[in-house]
Design a protein around this motif. Sequence first.
Motif, PDB file in Angstrom:
ATOM      1  N   ARG A 298       0.727 -29.262   5.962  1.00  0.00           N
ATOM      2  CA  ARG A 298       1.550 -29.305   4.769  1.00  0.00           C
ATOM      3  C   ARG A 298       2.019 -30.741   4.540  1.00  0.00           C
ATOM      4  NH1 ARG A 298       5.796 -25.918   7.574  1.00  0.00           N
ATOM      5  NH2 ARG A 298       6.663 -27.428   9.013  1.00  0.00           N
ATOM      6  N   VAL A 299       2.405 -30.999   3.303  1.00  0.00           N
ATOM      7  CA  VAL A 299       3.008 -32.270   2.931  1.00  0.00           C
ATOM      8  C   VAL A 299       4.436 -31.958   2.529  1.00  0.00           C
ATOM      9  CG1 VAL A 299       2.978 -34.151   1.256  1.00  0.00           C
ATOM     10  CG2 VAL A 299       0.834 -33.276   2.168  1.00  0.00           C
ATOM     11  N   MET A 300       5.398 -32.748   3.026  1.00  0.00           N
ATOM     12  CA  MET A 300       6.800 -32.516   2.674  1.00  0.00           C
ATOM     13  C   MET A 300       7.415 -33.768   2.078  1.00  0.00           C
ATOM     14  SD  MET A 300       8.388 -30.140   5.659  1.00  0.00           S
ATOM     15  CE  MET A 300       9.870 -29.884   4.720  1.00  0.00           C
ATOM     16  N   ASP A 301       8.406 -33.558   1.222  1.00  0.00           N
ATOM     17  CA  ASP A 301       9.172 -34.651   0.651  1.00  0.00           C
ATOM     18  C   ASP A 301      10.601 -34.168   0.456  1.00  0.00           C
ATOM     19  OD1 ASP A 301       9.763 -37.160  -0.315  1.00  0.00           O
ATOM     20  OD2 ASP A 301       8.836 -36.851  -2.269  1.00  0.00           O
ATOM     21  N   ALA A 302      11.533 -35.112   0.425  1.00  0.00           N
ATOM     22  CA  ALA A 302      12.944 -34.780   0.223  1.00  0.00           C
ATOM     23  C   ALA A 302      13.638 -35.922  -0.508  1.00  0.00           C
ATOM     24  CB  ALA A 302      13.639 -34.537   1.562  1.00  0.00           C
ATOM     25  N   VAL A 303      14.610 -35.552  -1.330  1.00  0.00           N
ATOM     26  CA  VAL A 303      15.462 -36.502  -2.042  1.00  0.00           C
ATOM     27  C   VAL A 303      16.903 -36.079  -1.780  1.00  0.00           C
ATOM     28  CG1 VAL A 303      16.210 -37.253  -4.334  1.00  0.00           C
ATOM     29  CG2 VAL A 303      13.789 -37.012  -3.850  1.00  0.00           C
ATOM     30  N   ILE A 304      17.767 -37.055  -1.513  1.00  0.00           N
ATOM     31  CA  ILE A 304      19.181 -36.761  -1.268  1.00  0.00           C
ATOM     32  C   ILE A 304      20.007 -37.413  -2.370  1.00  0.00           C
ATOM     33  CG2 ILE A 304      21.109 -37.045   0.337  1.00  0.00           C
ATOM     34  CD1 ILE A 304      18.875 -37.277   2.561  1.00  0.00           C
ATOM     35  N   LEU A 305      20.833 -36.611  -3.036  1.00  0.00           N
ATOM     36  CA  LEU A 305      21.729 -37.111  -4.075  1.00  0.00           C
ATOM     37  C   LEU A 305      23.134 -37.153  -3.502  1.00  0.00           C
ATOM     38  CD1 LEU A 305      20.390 -34.959  -7.056  1.00  0.00           C
ATOM     39  CD2 LEU A 305      19.677 -37.250  -6.367  1.00  0.00           C
ATOM     40  N   LYS A 306      23.843 -38.267  -3.724  1.00  0.00           N
ATOM     41  CA  LYS A 306      25.195 -38.427  -3.167  1.00  0.00           C
ATOM     42  C   LYS A 306      26.161 -38.871  -4.247  1.00  0.00           C
ATOM     43  CE  LYS A 306      24.181 -39.592   1.623  1.00  0.00           C
ATOM     44  NZ  LYS A 306      24.473 -40.526   2.707  1.00  0.00           N
ATOM     45  N   SER A 307      27.432 -38.502  -4.026  1.00  0.00           N
ATOM     46  CA  SER A 307      28.512 -38.928  -4.906  1.00  0.00           C
ATOM     47  C   SER A 307      29.821 -38.888  -4.129  1.00  0.00           C
ATOM     48  CB  SER A 307      28.600 -38.008  -6.119  1.00  0.00           C
ATOM     49  OG  SER A 307      29.659 -38.416  -6.953  1.00  0.00           O
TER      50      SER A 307
ATOM     51  N   HIS B  50       9.026 -42.920   0.987  1.00  0.00           N
ATOM     52  CA  HIS B  50       9.766 -42.156  -0.009  1.00  0.00           C
ATOM     53  C   HIS B  50      10.542 -40.973   0.552  1.00  0.00           C
ATOM     54  CE1 HIS B  50       8.003 -44.368  -3.354  1.00  0.00           C
ATOM     55  NE2 HIS B  50       6.902 -44.381  -2.642  1.00  0.00           N
ATOM     56  N   PHE B  51      10.137 -40.421   1.689  1.00  0.00           N
ATOM     57  CA  PHE B  51      10.773 -39.227   2.220  1.00  0.00           C
ATOM     58  C   PHE B  51      12.245 -39.486   2.548  1.00  0.00           C
ATOM     59  CE2 PHE B  51      12.123 -36.294   5.521  1.00  0.00           C
ATOM     60  CZ  PHE B  51      11.690 -35.081   5.008  1.00  0.00           C
ATOM     61  N   GLY B  52      13.118 -38.617   2.061  1.00  0.00           N
ATOM     62  CA  GLY B  52      14.543 -38.704   2.358  1.00  0.00           C
ATOM     63  C   GLY B  52      15.274 -39.824   1.637  1.00  0.00           C
ATOM     64  N   ARG B  53      14.678 -40.352   0.581  1.00  0.00           N
ATOM     65  CA  ARG B  53      15.363 -41.433  -0.135  1.00  0.00           C
ATOM     66  C   ARG B  53      16.651 -40.907  -0.767  1.00  0.00           C
ATOM     67  NH1 ARG B  53      11.079 -39.346  -2.303  1.00  0.00           N
ATOM     68  NH2 ARG B  53      10.934 -38.972  -4.515  1.00  0.00           N
TER      69      ARG B  53
ATOM     70  N   MET C  65      15.674 -36.519 -13.694  1.00  0.00           N
ATOM     71  CA  MET C  65      14.292 -36.195 -13.311  1.00  0.00           C
ATOM     72  C   MET C  65      14.128 -36.531 -11.832  1.00  0.00           C
ATOM     73  SD  MET C  65      11.138 -35.288 -14.194  1.00  0.00           S
ATOM     74  CE  MET C  65      10.880 -35.583 -15.923  1.00  0.00           C
ATOM     75  N   VAL C  66      13.557 -35.606 -11.071  1.00  0.00           N
ATOM     76  CA  VAL C  66      13.292 -35.809  -9.646  1.00  0.00           C
ATOM     77  C   VAL C  66      11.803 -35.578  -9.428  1.00  0.00           C
ATOM     78  CG1 VAL C  66      13.764 -34.990  -7.304  1.00  0.00           C
ATOM     79  CG2 VAL C  66      15.597 -35.011  -9.004  1.00  0.00           C
ATOM     80  N   LYS C  67      11.156 -36.506  -8.696  1.00  0.00           N
ATOM     81  CA  LYS C  67       9.741 -36.369  -8.355  1.00  0.00           C
ATOM     82  C   LYS C  67       9.618 -36.275  -6.841  1.00  0.00           C
ATOM     83  CE  LYS C  67       7.952 -38.698 -12.379  1.00  0.00           C
ATOM     84  NZ  LYS C  67       6.693 -38.361 -12.946  1.00  0.00           N
ATOM     85  N   LEU C  68       8.879 -35.273  -6.387  1.00  0.00           N
ATOM     86  CA  LEU C  68       8.666 -35.026  -4.960  1.00  0.00           C
ATOM     87  C   LEU C  68       7.173 -34.897  -4.700  1.00  0.00           C
ATOM     88  CD1 LEU C  68      11.371 -32.299  -4.947  1.00  0.00           C
ATOM     89  CD2 LEU C  68      11.551 -34.342  -3.544  1.00  0.00           C
TER      90      LEU C  68
END
Length: 188
Positions: free
Chosen positions: A110-119, A51-54, A65-68
Motif C-alpha cells: 500500500r501507499v500511505m500519505d498524511a497531512v496535519i492541520l494545526k491551529s 510529503h508524508f506528515g507535512r 484543498m488537500v492532496k494526498l
Amino acid sequence: MNPHELKIMMENSRKSSKTITPTIEKADTPSTPGLGITSDDGVLTVLDKQHFGRTFSVESDGIYMVKLGVFHDMKSGILEESALSFTLPIKAACEQKITAAFDIPEASARVMDAVILKSAQPFQITLVDGSPVLERHDNQWRIPLEYSCREAGNVMILERTGLREKVPRQYRAYFDLLSIQIKVMFVS
C-alpha cells in the motif's frame, strides 16, 4: 570504479575466493531517496518521505484543498484499480490529521500519505460533498471518487466504492493522488 569493472572484480574474487577490499567514492550531490518503505503490520507500505506528515497552519474558517498520495513520478502510476480509504477526524481539536491509504492487493502493498492541520484554537473539519477526485500529479486528468462513509472512534472513514465501471474497457485509469476539499470551522 565503474559498475562493469566492479562486476568483473567480484566475479574474479569468487573464482579465487579472495575477499574484496571495500571501496569508497566521492559523491557530487547528496542522495535522498524520495520513497520510504515500512512494514509495521506485515503489509509493505510506501511513503513519500518529502510529503508524508507535512504540517500546515489554518487560521480562518473556509474551504481548503488537500492532496494526498505519491508526488514522485512513478511512470504510469501504481494505483490503478487499487482500493482506497481515507480518514477525517470528526471532533474539534487544535490538531487534525487526515490520512489516505491506497492498497494494491496484487502487490500485497500500500501507499500511505498524511497531512496535519494545526491551529492555536480548536477547529473542526468536514468533507465537502462530491469533492474527492483521483488524479495524476503531472496532469489535469481527474475522475470523481465514489465512496461510502462510516464512523470509527474519533474519525470518519471514507472508502472507494467503484471506478472500473466508469472507465471504458479499452482505457486504463491511472492515478496517484486523491484531492479533497474540506471545510474548516473554528469553535469557541
